[in-house]
Design a protein around this motif. Structure first.
Motif, PDB file in Angstrom:
ATOM      1  N   LYS A 116       0.823  -1.200   0.000  1.00 54.55           N
ATOM      2  CA  LYS A 116       0.000   0.000   0.000  1.00 54.55           C
ATOM      3  C   LYS A 116       0.864   1.259   0.000  1.00 54.55           C
ATOM      4  N   GLY A 117       0.591   2.137  -0.966  1.00 49.97           N
ATOM      5  CA  GLY A 117       1.301   3.409  -1.023  1.00 49.97           C
ATOM      6  C   GLY A 117       2.633   3.386  -1.737  1.00 49.97           C
TER       7      GLY A 117
ATOM      8  N   ARG B 131      -1.778  -5.080  -5.330  1.00 50.35           N
ATOM      9  CA  ARG B 131      -0.937  -4.804  -4.164  1.00 50.35           C
ATOM     10  C   ARG B 131      -1.235  -3.442  -3.547  1.00 50.35           C
ATOM     11  N   GLN B 132      -2.253  -2.734  -4.040  1.00 52.60           N
ATOM     12  CA  GLN B 132      -2.692  -1.446  -3.492  1.00 52.60           C
ATOM     13  C   GLN B 132      -1.586  -0.386  -3.555  1.00 52.60           C
ATOM     14  N   THR B 133      -0.830  -0.405  -4.621  1.00 55.14           N
ATOM     15  CA  THR B 133       0.212   0.596  -4.826  1.00 55.14           C
ATOM     16  C   THR B 133      -0.403   1.963  -5.103  1.00 55.14           C
TER      17      THR B 133
ATOM     18  N   TRP C 292      -8.628   2.449 -10.666  1.00 49.42           N
ATOM     19  CA  TRP C 292      -8.123   3.086  -9.454  1.00 49.42           C
ATOM     20  C   TRP C 292      -7.343   4.370  -9.727  1.00 49.42           C
TER      21      TRP C 292
END
Length: 649
Positions: A263-264, A311-313, A342
């Motif tokens: 994330k992020g 992977r919520q990048t 997204w």
């Protein structure tokens, strides 16, 4: 029974030093007593403390090889014994050119400056610096010009930061010869989430396929991956750069890359090599793809991007420096699900649909047209898509590719995120980055007494060089010449086929010329599954007899050492299915001279063999870098387990 008494007292204690590898100096100890005194020096490396044979004088001459502790025992004839203070000899394995200066007298020399930090409130903060000096420097940190009483080490640590910890930090390194100050850096606490974009980490996987088994070889991917790797490291990306991967290795590398994302994170995947596109789907061609190939022989780019999104990048960037012509229209497409909306995805294609991507050939170097302009703009502090638009416009103005190659950008990026955005790491990302573990050099000694230092130099994550550098020559030998080669003759044909001819020239731009007298190329490290044994031959002339003499030593590069090489960031530390899978040796003493860049006329070519005149290439950067251990090692280590069943992400 031995007793400790004031009958013997130390009048001059040895002092700690901080020096570069190979530096010669002397530790001193002086004592007084009522009888004659005897001295004995001891050293300790890690937890092993042992007596130094023959070290029975007041002075202990040392050539710095690795960081160790030393002490001296002094006793008189009545068995009275006293030990000196323990002192540390800190050895810096990698320092910048010209450090220390030629007439260095021991004054502090800064070898590592702290870097700017963005930290959330309550998260830990660490700033680090380092300096050489004789005696070893002491440290004192300052914030906004005010002395920080408790911060007197190389590393400044704050366990839980507060907004008041924001400010400008710098450190003073001092000893009896003077003082030196680090660069001043800003620390921002609690500002990451206040409207400014940031990454929790930055991860990049770069793959360049050059040497194909059944298709025409390419030249540009080697240099393009090399240059992009160094630029991304400048932007604080953790980079794995890999050359010449088969399908199983590409799939395993991608799988390891995906595991590092979270994330992020800002994620970049770059590929240079043969490829094709059909109905909006892109495929990368591994080096072992058959002729003709089909989608099942290749790697789907859309499948990679889909898994990156999972992977919520915060930012996903795919850069494809490959042709986009459809190769085999009779083959079915891979089944790929639509991407999630997204708003964090950027595609940068080096060329437009159904077109070729060209290489710029310039003497012994080659570079892709796309990379020629990408490296010009990639460090700009602007939205990623705006930066790529600048690249597109420059390519469009290049007369070499007018009507032949036009870059294309596709994206859903809804926020003004830039590659220059700061990193405000999560706890997991902080653990990923870890701390540096330098790949150690080693010193071997020939029967004639000549000492040779072996260093491990890295340009790519799966390619390293072993460099043999003789220490100051001995009086009883002349004209010493070194040769590195594999011990044994197994897989000689494979070694010759896999060795990359032009990589040594890139090496000369990164490292000093005197370090490159004799180097040995060891590539395709992902294939290494057994220890590698190198043979070092020394040829010299004995002045007394004028007789030519040859002495040989063997040294083993353990599998674990080569795997540790993968934990370097970009240097490099930077440093197989067969013991010597892809290797080659070359002496650069007369062949290479570092310069800014080659000059002269070149040509532009695509996979089909088209060529055009070239323009001037760019310079290489040779600045040293601090290497951090991270979970990137797992990415490359995973290549070692690539099996026949792991043939697609």
């Amino acid at each position: 029974m031995r007793c400790f008494s004031t009958a013997v007292s130390i009048t001059e204690q040895p002092v700690s030093v901080s020096v570069p590898v190979g530096y010669s100096f002397t530790l001193r100890c002086r004592a007084q007593g009522h009888t004659s005194l005897q001295y004995q020096w001891f050293c300790q490396y890690q937890s092993d403390c042992h007596l130094i044979p023959g070290a029975t004088n007041q002075d202990l001459p040392i050539i710095a090889e690795q960081t160790q502790l030393y002490t001296c025992r002094v006793n008189d004839l009545h068995r009275n014994v006293v030990f000196s203070d323990w002192v540390k000899v800190e050895v810096h394995q990698c320092v910048a050119r010209g450090v220390p200066p030629q007439l260095w007298r021991g004054e502090p020399v800064i070898v590592l400056n702290p870097s700017e930090q963005w930290v959330e409130v309550g998260q830990p903060l660490q700033l680090q610096c380092a300096a050489m000096g004789v005696p070893a420097p002491s440290y004192q940190w300052y914030r906004n010009g005010n002395l920080l009483e408790q911060q007197k080490r190389k590393k400044l640590r704050i366990t839980r930061t507060k907004v008041s910890d924001s400010g400008t930090y710098l450190c003073c390194a001092s000893n009896s010869h003077g003082e030196r100050w680090t660069n001043a850096v800003d620390v921002h606490v609690g500002t990451c989430g206040s409207g400014k974009f940031f990454a929790t980490d930055k991860i990049a996987l770069l793959v360049g396929n050059n040497c194909y088994q059944h298709h025409p070889n390419l030249l540009a991917p080697v240099r393009d991956v090399f240059e992009l790797s160094r630029l991304l490291e400048h932007l604080d990306f953790q980079v794995v750069s890999l050359l010449d991967l088969n399908k199983a290795e590409m799939a395993t590398a991608v799988s390891g890359f995906l595991q590092l994302l979270g994330k992020g994170v800002y994620a970049i995947f770059y590929y240079a090599g043969h490829g094709y596109e059909h109905l909006g789907r892109n495929y990368m061609v591994p080096v072992d793809a058959p002729q003709p190939y089909a989608p099942e022989n290749c790697i789907s780019v859309q499948r990679i991007l889909q898994k990156m999104q999972q992977r919520q990048t915060a930012l996903n960037i795919i850069l494809l420096d490959t042709c986009r012509k459809w190769y085999n229209p009779g083959c079915a497409l891979s089944q790929v699900q639509p991407l999630e909306p997204w708003g964090n995805t950027v595609y940068g294609y080096s060329t437009s649909e159904d077109a070729e991507a060209y290489e710029l050939q310039d003497g012994e170097f080659s570079s892709g047209i796309f990379m020629k302009y990408l490296k010009k703009h990639i460090l700009q502090k602007k939205k990623v898509t705006h930066m790529l638009e600048d690249v597109l416009e420059d390519i469009g103005r290049d007369p070499l590719v007018t009507g032949k190659q036009v870059m294309e950008i596709k994206h859903t990026l809804k926020e003004a995120r830039s590659l220059t955005d700061p990193i405000c790491p999560s706890r997991a990302a902080t653990e990923h980055r870890g701390h540096s573990q330098e790949l150690p050099s080693r010193t071997v000694t020939f029967p004639c007494g000549l000492r040779v230092e072996l260093r491990f130099l890295r340009l790519f994550s799966n390619l390293m060089f072993v460099c043999a550098k003789p220490q100051p020559p001995l009086a009883h030998i002349t004209d010493p010449q070194l040769l590195l080669q594999l011990a044994g003759t197994d897989d000689v044909a494979t070694q010759r086929e896999s060795s990359l001819d032009h990589v040594e020239t890139l090496l000369a731009f990164v490292y000093k010329r005197e370090e490159l007298d004799c180097v040995f190329q060891l590539c395709a490290l992902q294939k290494i599954q057994t220890d590698v044994v190198l043979q070092l031959d020394l040829h010299y002339i004995q002045p007394s007899t004028k007789q030519k003499t040859c002495e040989s030593l063997q040294t083993t590069l353990q599998k674990s050492l080569l795997r540790q090489f993968f934990s370097w960031r970009s240097d490099s530390q930077p440093d197989s299915q067969r013991a010597a899978a892809c290797t080659g040796s070359v002496c650069l003493q007369d062949a290479l001279t570092p310069s800014t860049d080659p000059k002269g006329q070149g040509s532009l070519s695509a996979g089909s063999g088209h060529s055009l005149p070239s323009s001037s290439p760019s310079n290489f950067s040779s600045e040293p870098e601090e290497n951090d251990e991270s979970d990137l090692g797992k990415l490359c280590l995973a290549l070692l387990q690539a099996g026949p069943g792991q043939d697609r992400p």
